[in-house]
Motif scaffolding. Structure first.
Motif, PDB file in Angstrom:
ATOM      1  N   VAL A 292     -19.296  12.587   0.238  1.00 18.44           N
ATOM      2  CA  VAL A 292     -18.247  12.910   1.070  1.00 18.44           C
ATOM      3  C   VAL A 292     -17.504  11.853   0.972  1.00 18.44           C
ATOM      4  O   VAL A 292     -16.466  11.558   0.787  1.00 18.44           O
ATOM      5  CB  VAL A 292     -17.966  12.758   2.605  1.00 18.44           C
ATOM      6  N   GLY A 293     -18.496  10.787   0.893  1.00 22.21           N
ATOM      7  CA  GLY A 293     -17.420   9.102   0.653  1.00 22.21           C
ATOM      8  C   GLY A 293     -16.996   9.422  -0.702  1.00 22.21           C
ATOM      9  O   GLY A 293     -15.564   8.590  -1.248  1.00 22.21           O
ATOM     10  N   ALA A 294     -17.491   9.800  -1.358  1.00 22.42           N
ATOM     11  CA  ALA A 294     -17.132   9.847  -3.115  1.00 22.42           C
ATOM     12  C   ALA A 294     -15.482  10.472  -3.206  1.00 22.42           C
ATOM     13  O   ALA A 294     -15.062  10.311  -3.685  1.00 22.42           O
ATOM     14  CB  ALA A 294     -17.990  10.336  -3.859  1.00 22.42           C
ATOM     15  N   GLY A 295     -15.857  11.412  -2.198  1.00 20.42           N
ATOM     16  CA  GLY A 295     -14.678  12.751  -2.611  1.00 20.42           C
ATOM     17  C   GLY A 295     -13.289  12.419  -2.032  1.00 20.42           C
ATOM     18  O   GLY A 295     -12.363  11.903  -2.540  1.00 20.42           O
TER      19      GLY A 295
ATOM     20  N   VAL B  95      -9.971  11.540  -3.588  1.00 19.82           N
ATOM     21  CA  VAL B  95      -8.229  11.501  -2.811  1.00 19.82           C
ATOM     22  C   VAL B  95      -7.890  10.673  -2.686  1.00 19.82           C
ATOM     23  O   VAL B  95      -5.975  10.560  -2.746  1.00 19.82           O
ATOM     24  CB  VAL B  95      -8.671  12.368  -1.367  1.00 19.82           C
ATOM     25  N   LEU B  96      -8.342   9.608  -2.328  1.00 21.41           N
ATOM     26  CA  LEU B  96      -7.152   7.881  -1.864  1.00 21.41           C
ATOM     27  C   LEU B  96      -6.819   7.806  -3.113  1.00 21.41           C
ATOM     28  O   LEU B  96      -5.712   6.983  -3.223  1.00 21.41           O
ATOM     29  CB  LEU B  96      -7.803   6.940  -1.105  1.00 21.41           C
ATOM     30  N   LEU B  97      -7.249   7.852  -4.217  1.00 24.81           N
ATOM     31  CA  LEU B  97      -6.859   6.614  -5.470  1.00 24.81           C
ATOM     32  C   LEU B  97      -6.302   7.297  -6.195  1.00 24.81           C
ATOM     33  O   LEU B  97      -4.725   7.472  -6.422  1.00 24.81           O
ATOM     34  CB  LEU B  97      -8.253   6.625  -6.148  1.00 24.81           C
ATOM     35  N   VAL B  98      -5.999   9.053  -5.951  1.00 24.68           N
ATOM     36  CA  VAL B  98      -5.307   9.996  -6.294  1.00 24.68           C
ATOM     37  C   VAL B  98      -3.677   9.819  -5.521  1.00 24.68           C
ATOM     38  O   VAL B  98      -2.715   9.958  -6.229  1.00 24.68           O
ATOM     39  CB  VAL B  98      -5.731  10.987  -6.862  1.00 24.68           C
ATOM     40  N   GLY B  99      -3.830   9.702  -4.560  1.00 31.02           N
ATOM     41  CA  GLY B  99      -3.206   9.744  -2.781  1.00 31.02           C
ATOM     42  C   GLY B  99      -2.159   8.174  -4.087  1.00 31.02           C
ATOM     43  O   GLY B  99      -1.025   8.269  -3.644  1.00 31.02           O
ATOM     44  N   THR B 100      -2.626   7.353  -3.984  1.00 29.08           N
ATOM     45  CA  THR B 100      -2.312   6.005  -3.817  1.00 29.08           C
ATOM     46  C   THR B 100      -1.370   6.062  -5.439  1.00 29.08           C
ATOM     47  O   THR B 100       0.232   5.183  -5.811  1.00 29.08           O
ATOM     48  CB  THR B 100      -3.540   5.347  -4.355  1.00 29.08           C
ATOM     49  N   VAL B 101      -2.349   6.775  -6.477  1.00 24.55           N
ATOM     50  CA  VAL B 101      -1.176   6.533  -7.606  1.00 24.55           C
ATOM     51  C   VAL B 101       0.208   7.206  -7.647  1.00 24.55           C
ATOM     52  O   VAL B 101       1.275   7.500  -7.834  1.00 24.55           O
ATOM     53  CB  VAL B 101      -2.302   7.789  -9.088  1.00 24.55           C
ATOM     54  N   LEU B 102      -0.702   8.893  -7.106  1.00 25.91           N
ATOM     55  CA  LEU B 102       1.462   9.669  -6.820  1.00 25.91           C
ATOM     56  C   LEU B 102       2.519   9.364  -6.356  1.00 25.91           C
ATOM     57  O   LEU B 102       3.239   9.229  -6.045  1.00 25.91           O
ATOM     58  CB  LEU B 102       0.100  11.254  -6.134  1.00 25.91           C
TER      59      LEU B 102
END
Length: 104
Positions: A58-61, A65-72
């Motif tokens: 859950v932590g890795a997921g 998600v936070l990393l991809v959201g930050t990039v977008l």
């Protein structure tokens, strides 16, 4: 030269023989072949989901998600800043052209 050339079908030559009929053959049972030895099952480790691994997944997921959201979001912000700067440049150029036309 510009007339189409239609290929002609050659006429059948000689006698056409029908395909040969294959007669079925009978199989007589002989000595039975020995049964192959049973191959051992390949060892596959069983994945056990413990509470610790569930929390890690859950932590890795969440991190992904936070990393991809930050990039977008950063890409969207870059597009917004670029479009705003292009709009400012267009307004400045328009005013320069308008003031140049008034002086002439």
């Amino acid at each position: 030269m510009f007339q189409p050339k239609i290929p002609t079908m050659p006429q059948p030559s000689g006698l056409v023989t029908p395909p040969a009929v294959v007669q079925p053959t009978t199989i007589t049972p002989g000595t039975p072949a020995p049964a192959p030895a049973a191959a051992p099952e390949p060892f596959r480790p069983v994945v056990q989901l413990t509470p610790g691994t569930a929390v890690a997944l859950v932590g890795a997921g969440t991190a992904v998600v936070l990393l991809v959201g930050t990039v977008l979001v950063s890409l969207l912000l870059a597009v917004a800043v670029t479009s705003a700067s292009v709009a400012v440049c267009a307004v400045v150029l328009r005013s320069l052209i308008a003031s140049d036309a008034k002086h002439r």
